[in-house]
Design a protein around this motif. Structure first.
Motif, PDB file in Angstrom:
ATOM      1  N   SER A  45       0.438  -1.042   0.022  1.00 32.20           N
ATOM      2  CA  SER A  45       0.103  -0.010   0.167  1.00 32.20           C
ATOM      3  C   SER A  45       0.771   1.245   0.065  1.00 32.20           C
ATOM      4  N   ALA A 102       2.232   1.672  -3.855  1.00 38.87           N
ATOM      5  CA  ALA A 102       0.787   2.164  -4.390  1.00 38.87           C
ATOM      6  C   ALA A 102       0.524   3.640  -4.226  1.00 38.87           C
ATOM      7  N   LEU A 151       2.669   1.317 -11.071  1.00 35.95           N
ATOM      8  CA  LEU A 151       2.004   1.189  -9.851  1.00 35.95           C
ATOM      9  C   LEU A 151       2.128  -0.113  -9.364  1.00 35.95           C
ATOM     10  N   GLU A 174      -8.717   7.131  -6.444  1.00 33.38           N
ATOM     11  CA  GLU A 174      -7.841   6.021  -6.717  1.00 33.38           C
ATOM     12  C   GLU A 174      -7.248   5.270  -5.660  1.00 33.38           C
ATOM     13  N   TRP A 186      -7.890   1.428  -4.156  1.00 27.90           N
ATOM     14  CA  TRP A 186      -6.895   0.717  -4.083  1.00 27.90           C
ATOM     15  C   TRP A 186      -6.950  -0.007  -2.503  1.00 27.90           C
ATOM     16  N   SER A 220      -9.672  -3.569  -5.325  1.00 32.89           N
ATOM     17  CA  SER A 220     -10.682  -3.607  -6.644  1.00 32.89           C
ATOM     18  C   SER A 220      -9.742  -4.141  -7.850  1.00 32.89           C
ATOM     19  N   SER A 264      -2.049  -6.084 -16.172  1.00 37.68           N
ATOM     20  CA  SER A 264      -2.332  -6.592 -14.629  1.00 37.68           C
ATOM     21  C   SER A 264      -2.859  -8.002 -14.651  1.00 37.68           C
ATOM     22  N   SER A 307      -0.122  -6.190  -5.757  1.00 34.75           N
ATOM     23  CA  SER A 307       0.104  -5.277  -6.676  1.00 34.75           C
ATOM     24  C   SER A 307      -1.003  -5.160  -7.857  1.00 34.75           C
ATOM     25  N   SER A 352      -4.694  -6.083  -7.231  1.00 32.92           N
ATOM     26  CA  SER A 352      -5.905  -6.069  -6.672  1.00 32.92           C
ATOM     27  C   SER A 352      -6.082  -5.148  -5.671  1.00 32.92           C
ATOM     28  N   GLY A 353      -4.851  -4.623  -4.877  1.00 31.82           N
ATOM     29  CA  GLY A 353      -5.048  -4.071  -3.491  1.00 31.82           C
ATOM     30  C   GLY A 353      -5.194  -5.242  -2.634  1.00 31.82           C
TER      31      GLY A 353
END
Length: 377
Positions: free
Chosen positions: A140, A143, A163, A223, A227, A231, A239, A297, A299-300
């Protein structure tokens, strides 16, 4: 006696609880070996077939509904087999928007469930999940720094990889910090590793909160929130590829079933069975963190999949990790695919972060497992 996470023993269970446990054990023992083998033989193929069917259904569900035959024909046409009955817009919806998201959801769900099952055996704690070592919080940080600073803008095709790369780097740094702190505290025992992970996760969460408070506004804040809640809305083929690679990194963990069976019995017992406990635990912990970092990295942070799915699957297959790990992977893929489809289509025109859906489903399911006595240390 019941063994808890720090290696101490709790009071002996009550007579009623003991009787219930013996009753369940008797029921399991009463099942014939032939029936058990038959049940386990069809379980993996059944889960695989269900996953494929749900994947096709997910490709058809949405604002623009598509018939299953047309969706399959569009995918086949993109592979060079036949012609698509859909127009250019329909092809783009199915192949370029929905299919990458389906693959990403299945890969992330499978990887998180496998890692969750491994972590619960490694630390001998029923509350263990893929984020136990602070990996998610570290990801986190990476990101959020990218989102608030706008790194990756102006880099063209490479911008979309910034990201995930930053999140993965943050996850690795968190892993190094957790294992380093546990080692400095006297050795990476299960209890010290868990405590070190809590410390690192708390510190990383504080950094994320500070960065959001200081820098985030407008689109960046939205955003970041999406994240942090987990999401798959921004899934693309790049991705989805990262998610599939992360799931592929989890496949070697499927071969660790016997080692995990031994470790689940305790370090002394595993050592007596010939397992190098220290080396095995470090290798598996690092492997779990690498898989989690790759998945997060993309999907969160998506909660409850890695925690609840292994416990639920144990009800069907028992405690043997040789079958528990692959069954958990398939079940995790199914759960997250269904949750993401619900998040995407059930609240149209709004879309929920899938982490909210997994929490809404996972919390009551886990509570039910606890109340039924199925979750025990």
């Amino acid at each position: 006696m019941t063994r808890i996470a720090d290696g101490t023993s709790a009071d002996a269970p009550s007579t009623d609880a003991t009787s219930a446990t013996r009753s369940r054990a008797g029921q399991r023992a009463a099942e014939s070996p032939v029936a058990a083998r038959r049940r386990r033989r069809w379980l993996l193929p059944a889960l695989g077939a269900l996953l494929l069917a749900l994947g096709v259904a997910a490709a058809c569900i949405g604002v623009a509904g598509v018939a299953p035959a047309d969706a399959l024909a569009a995918i086949a046409a993109r592979l060079g087999v036949g012609a698509s009955p859909l127009g250019a817009v329909g092809d783009a919806i199915v192949v370029d928007l929905r299919l990458p998201r389906i693959l990403a959801a299945a890969a992330v769900g499978a990887g998180l469930a496998i890692v969750g099952a491994v972590m619960q055996a490694l630390v001998r704690n029923p509350l263990a999940d893929p984020y136990l070592l602070g990996v998610s919080s570290g990801a986190s940080v990476g990101a959020v720094l990218v989102l608030v600073t706008g790194l990756g803008t102006g880099l063209g095709a490479l911008g979309g990889a910034v990201l995930p790369a930053a999140a993965f780097a943050g996850a690795l740094l968190a892993l190094v910090a957790t294992l380093g702190l546990a080692g400095a505290a006297g050795g990476a025992t299960p209890t010290r590793t868990v405590l070190a992970g809590v410390v690192v996760a708390s510190a990383a969460s504080a950094v994320v909160s500070l960065v959001i408070f200081w820098r985030a506004d407008g689109d960046a804040f939205r955003e970041i929130l999406a994240w942090l809640l987990g999401s798959l809305a921004a899934s693309s083929w790049s991705s989805a590829t990262i998610a599939l690679v992360g799931a592929a990194l989890a496949l070697p963990l499927l071969a660790s079933g016997r080692l995990l069976d031994a470790l689940a019995l305790g370090d002394s017992t595993a050592g007596a069975l010939g397992v190098d406990v220290r080396r095995t635990r470090w290798v598996l912990l690092v492997a779990c963190a690498l898989v989690t970092g790759a998945l997060v990295s993309v999907s969160g942070a998506i909660g409850f999949v890695g925690l609840v799915v292994p416990h639920a699957v144990r009800l069907l297959v028992g405690a043997s990790h040789a079958l528990l790990l692959p069954a958990s992977g398939l079940a995790g893929a199914i759960v997250l695919l269904v949750a993401d489809t619900v998040a995407r289509a059930a609240f149209d025109p709004r879309e929920l972060p899938v982490g909210i859906v997994t929490a809404l489903i996972g919390a009551p399911v886990f509570a039910a497992l606890m109340l039924s006595g199925r979750v025990r240390s």
